[in-house]
Design a protein around this motif. Structure first.
Motif, PDB file in Angstrom:
ATOM      1  N   SER A   1      22.843  24.958  29.921  1.00 42.11           N
ATOM      2  CA  SER A   1      22.022  25.912  30.721  1.00 42.11           C
ATOM      3  C   SER A   1      21.678  24.511  32.085  1.00 42.11           C
ATOM      4  O   SER A   1      21.602  25.217  33.166  1.00 42.11           O
ATOM      5  CB  SER A   1      20.553  25.952  30.027  1.00 42.11           C
ATOM      6  N   LYS A   2      21.630  23.451  31.808  1.00 38.61           N
ATOM      7  CA  LYS A   2      21.462  22.770  32.966  1.00 38.61           C
ATOM      8  C   LYS A   2      22.586  22.370  33.668  1.00 38.61           C
ATOM      9  O   LYS A   2      22.563  22.388  34.827  1.00 38.61           O
ATOM     10  CB  LYS A   2      21.044  20.970  32.253  1.00 38.61           C
ATOM     11  N   ILE A   3      23.948  22.473  32.898  1.00 38.36           N
ATOM     12  CA  ILE A   3      24.975  22.495  33.769  1.00 38.36           C
ATOM     13  C   ILE A   3      25.075  23.648  34.638  1.00 38.36           C
ATOM     14  O   ILE A   3      25.390  23.523  35.639  1.00 38.36           O
ATOM     15  CB  ILE A   3      26.369  22.223  32.975  1.00 38.36           C
ATOM     16  N   TYR A   4      24.969  24.729  34.042  1.00 39.19           N
ATOM     17  CA  TYR A   4      25.054  26.033  34.842  1.00 39.19           C
ATOM     18  C   TYR A   4      24.153  26.187  35.928  1.00 39.19           C
ATOM     19  O   TYR A   4      24.305  26.701  36.822  1.00 39.19           O
ATOM     20  CB  TYR A   4      24.668  27.201  33.683  1.00 39.19           C
ATOM     21  N   ASN A   5      22.716  25.575  35.805  1.00 39.66           N
ATOM     22  CA  ASN A   5      21.954  25.687  36.764  1.00 39.66           C
ATOM     23  C   ASN A   5      22.280  24.641  37.866  1.00 39.66           C
ATOM     24  O   ASN A   5      21.679  24.808  39.065  1.00 39.66           O
ATOM     25  CB  ASN A   5      20.647  25.226  36.272  1.00 39.66           C
TER      26      ASN A   5
ATOM     27  N   GLN B   1      27.627  30.630  40.623  1.00 34.50           N
ATOM     28  CA  GLN B   1      27.064  31.505  39.297  1.00 34.50           C
ATOM     29  C   GLN B   1      27.393  32.813  39.642  1.00 34.50           C
ATOM     30  O   GLN B   1      27.477  33.543  38.559  1.00 34.50           O
ATOM     31  CB  GLN B   1      25.418  31.425  39.516  1.00 34.50           C
ATOM     32  N   ARG B   2      27.216  33.605  40.827  1.00 37.23           N
ATOM     33  CA  ARG B   2      27.651  34.765  40.769  1.00 37.23           C
ATOM     34  C   ARG B   2      29.154  35.111  40.416  1.00 37.23           C
ATOM     35  O   ARG B   2      29.557  36.038  39.810  1.00 37.23           O
ATOM     36  CB  ARG B   2      27.518  35.442  42.296  1.00 37.23           C
ATOM     37  N   ASN B   3      29.936  34.163  40.580  1.00 40.60           N
ATOM     38  CA  ASN B   3      31.508  34.116  40.318  1.00 40.60           C
ATOM     39  C   ASN B   3      31.574  34.249  38.933  1.00 40.60           C
ATOM     40  O   ASN B   3      32.515  34.822  38.407  1.00 40.60           O
ATOM     41  CB  ASN B   3      32.355  33.384  41.340  1.00 40.60           C
ATOM     42  N   VAL B   4      30.735  33.404  38.358  1.00 37.14           N
ATOM     43  CA  VAL B   4      30.757  33.364  36.925  1.00 37.14           C
ATOM     44  C   VAL B   4      30.529  34.460  36.313  1.00 37.14           C
ATOM     45  O   VAL B   4      31.045  35.064  35.364  1.00 37.14           O
ATOM     46  CB  VAL B   4      29.856  32.279  36.351  1.00 37.14           C
ATOM     47  N   GLU B   5      29.496  35.303  36.727  1.00 35.75           N
ATOM     48  CA  GLU B   5      28.818  36.364  36.287  1.00 35.75           C
ATOM     49  C   GLU B   5      30.121  37.596  36.527  1.00 35.75           C
ATOM     50  O   GLU B   5      30.316  38.402  35.514  1.00 35.75           O
ATOM     51  CB  GLU B   5      27.498  36.804  36.684  1.00 35.75           C
ATOM     52  N   ARG B   6      30.761  37.473  37.619  1.00 32.02           N
ATOM     53  CA  ARG B   6      31.729  38.629  37.966  1.00 32.02           C
ATOM     54  C   ARG B   6      32.883  38.439  36.914  1.00 32.02           C
ATOM     55  O   ARG B   6      33.454  39.418  36.392  1.00 32.02           O
ATOM     56  CB  ARG B   6      32.188  38.237  39.437  1.00 32.02           C
TER      57      ARG B   6
ATOM     58  N   ASN C   1      36.069  40.662  31.515  1.00 32.05           N
ATOM     59  CA  ASN C   1      36.406  40.829  30.062  1.00 32.05           C
ATOM     60  C   ASN C   1      37.782  40.016  30.041  1.00 32.05           C
ATOM     61  O   ASN C   1      38.754  40.583  29.126  1.00 32.05           O
ATOM     62  CB  ASN C   1      36.643  42.244  29.601  1.00 32.05           C
ATOM     63  N   TRP C   2      37.845  38.927  30.551  1.00 33.56           N
ATOM     64  CA  TRP C   2      39.125  37.998  30.292  1.00 33.56           C
ATOM     65  C   TRP C   2      38.976  37.566  28.750  1.00 33.56           C
ATOM     66  O   TRP C   2      37.794  37.354  28.287  1.00 33.56           O
ATOM     67  CB  TRP C   2      38.924  36.809  31.094  1.00 33.56           C
ATOM     68  N   THR C   3      40.084  37.218  28.108  1.00 33.14           N
ATOM     69  CA  THR C   3      40.335  36.707  26.865  1.00 33.14           C
ATOM     70  C   THR C   3      40.816  35.371  26.946  1.00 33.14           C
ATOM     71  O   THR C   3      41.713  35.097  28.082  1.00 33.14           O
ATOM     72  CB  THR C   3      41.363  37.584  26.027  1.00 33.14           C
ATOM     73  N   LEU C   4      40.174  34.288  26.474  1.00 28.07           N
ATOM     74  CA  LEU C   4      40.579  32.782  26.608  1.00 28.07           C
ATOM     75  C   LEU C   4      41.604  32.512  25.424  1.00 28.07           C
ATOM     76  O   LEU C   4      41.508  33.016  24.231  1.00 28.07           O
ATOM     77  CB  LEU C   4      39.273  32.020  26.254  1.00 28.07           C
ATOM     78  N   GLU C   5      42.845  32.136  25.756  1.00 28.12           N
ATOM     79  CA  GLU C   5      43.803  31.543  24.737  1.00 28.12           C
ATOM     80  C   GLU C   5      44.080  30.200  25.181  1.00 28.12           C
ATOM     81  O   GLU C   5      44.187  29.687  26.199  1.00 28.12           O
ATOM     82  CB  GLU C   5      45.034  32.416  24.908  1.00 28.12           C
ATOM     83  N   GLN C   6      44.207  29.317  24.032  1.00 33.45           N
ATOM     84  CA  GLN C   6      44.370  28.075  24.194  1.00 33.45           C
ATOM     85  C   GLN C   6      45.932  27.911  23.788  1.00 33.45           C
ATOM     86  O   GLN C   6      46.529  28.586  22.657  1.00 33.45           O
ATOM     87  CB  GLN C   6      43.922  27.058  23.142  1.00 33.45           C
ATOM     88  N   SER C   7      46.908  27.172  24.117  1.00 33.53           N
ATOM     89  CA  SER C   7      48.404  27.117  24.263  1.00 33.53           C
ATOM     90  C   SER C   7      48.797  25.516  24.286  1.00 33.53           C
ATOM     91  O   SER C   7      48.225  24.770  24.738  1.00 33.53           O
ATOM     92  CB  SER C   7      48.837  28.120  25.176  1.00 33.53           C
TER      93      SER C   7
ATOM     94  N   THR D   1      37.548  29.845  37.743  1.00 30.45           N
ATOM     95  CA  THR D   1      35.985  29.915  37.441  1.00 30.45           C
ATOM     96  C   THR D   1      35.798  30.119  35.992  1.00 30.45           C
ATOM     97  O   THR D   1      34.955  29.428  35.306  1.00 30.45           O
ATOM     98  CB  THR D   1      35.422  30.750  38.447  1.00 30.45           C
ATOM     99  N   PHE D   2      36.260  31.402  35.393  1.00 33.33           N
ATOM    100  CA  PHE D   2      35.939  31.587  34.012  1.00 33.33           C
ATOM    101  C   PHE D   2      36.394  30.644  33.144  1.00 33.33           C
ATOM    102  O   PHE D   2      35.704  30.053  31.987  1.00 33.33           O
ATOM    103  CB  PHE D   2      36.904  33.033  33.816  1.00 33.33           C
TER     104      PHE D   2
END
Length: 326
Positions: A146-150, A157-162, A167-173, A258-259
């Motif tokens: 929360s402190k990092i995000y603030n 912050q707006r782009n994070v919410e967008r 609805n991205w899916t995160l995949e590690q590879s 950003t996501f």
């Protein structure tokens, strides 16, 4: 003190890597396997001897116009001086003197941020060297999320919410090929002069070696089974380097990078880690990195121009630089 110039063949990997790991300036760029991956060839200045490393300075080199030159390779933002004990001004001056005496041409060589103060202090003593201040951006993750995000800018912050609404899916590879493909298809054509194909081969080799040493992570943003963005992160001790990234049109419009970065910071929040954005000297990119609440950190780059450099080599250097800026 007089540093000794040694060839790669004279360097013990065990002694060298142990010194780099223990040094106050430790960074993954300076490990022997990393230098072997990104450099055409490299030497080093060491002191006091080949068997006893107290201060070392890795030097990527190559031959141009019949001369051995020092250069800063792709995927390696800075190197410089590495010491276990505190670095001193006399040591910095001795290494700069030795460097200048051995090489008549330095196309570019960057010292790590921990060297900045002493290199800056000693710069006025070397008229033959051109010193230029550069910057990267650090984000300290030793706080709750929360402190990092603030500390993100309002726009970030707006782009994070967008991005979350996308609805991205995160995949590690462990497969870097989709990331390289994304870059080739969506970024390479916008780079002046094109991209040297050797850069992709070096990136592939570098990733394989980083993976062997368990220092690499690739995160992809996926939608409906298709990869639209990716980031390559390199870990060493308490530092993470944002080494490479790419996104297609859908990924850019959906704020996919950003996501991915926000997800990484959320996962690693409260850990005593430093995230190095490896920012180029491009204001728009630096502004993007700064919008995550990161802090600018300076380092020093030097040049020495006593050789007439062919136009073709200048063009090659510019292409490599622009690839690094992504």
């Amino acid at each position: 003190m007089t540093p000794i110039l040694v060839n790669r063949s004279q360097i013990s990997d065990l002694l060298w890597n142990n010194h780099i790991q223990r040094s106050q300036q430790s960074v993954v760029y300076a490990y022997s396997f990393y230098l072997d991956s990104v450099c055409i060839e490299w030497k080093a200045l060491v002191w006091p001897s080949e068997e006893d490393y107290q201060v070392v300075m890795p030097l990527p080199v190559r031959t141009k116009a019949g001369k051995m030159i020092v250069y800063q390779p792709l995927f390696c933002q800075y190197l410089g001086l590495f010491t276990v004990n505190s670095l001193t001004s006399p040591q910095v001056e001795a290494f700069l003197t030795s460097l200048s005496s051995h090489f008549s041409y330095i196309s570019a060589y960057s010292f790590n941020p921990d060297n900045y103060r002493l290199v800056n202090i000693g710069s006025f003593r070397f008229n033959e060297l051109k010193f230029q201040e550069q910057s990267t951006y650090y984000l300290r993750l030793g706080h709750d999320y929360s402190k990092i995000y603030n500390h993100y800018s309002k726009d970030r912050q707006r782009n994070v919410e967008r991005s979350r609404r996308y609805n991205w899916t995160l995949e590690q590879s462990t497969d870097i090929n989709p990331l390289i493909h994304l870059f080739k298809e969506n970024h390479a054509s916008r780079i002046f002069g094109g991209v040297n194909p050797d850069a992709y081969a070096r990136l592939q080799l570098l990733f394989e070696r980083l993976n062997l040493h368990e220092k690499a992570e690739i995160w992809y943003a996926v939608k409906e089974g298709r990869i639209h963005a990716g980031i390559l992160l390199v870990r060493n001790c308490n530092r993470i380097i944002y080494l490479f990234n790419a996104a297609d049109k859908i990924g850019r419009s959906g704020n996919a990078r950003t996501f991915l970065l926000d997800c990484y910071f959320k996962v690693h929040a409260s850990k005593p880690m430093i995230f190095d954005f490896e920012s180029p000297e491009v204001s728009s990119i630096a502004s993007f990195y700064n919008s995550f609440g990161s802090i600018e950190n300076s380092y020093m780059m030097i040049r020495k121009n006593q050789l007439v450099f062919p136009f073709r080599q200048i063009q090659e250097w510019r292409r490599n630089l622009m690839l690094k800026t992504r």
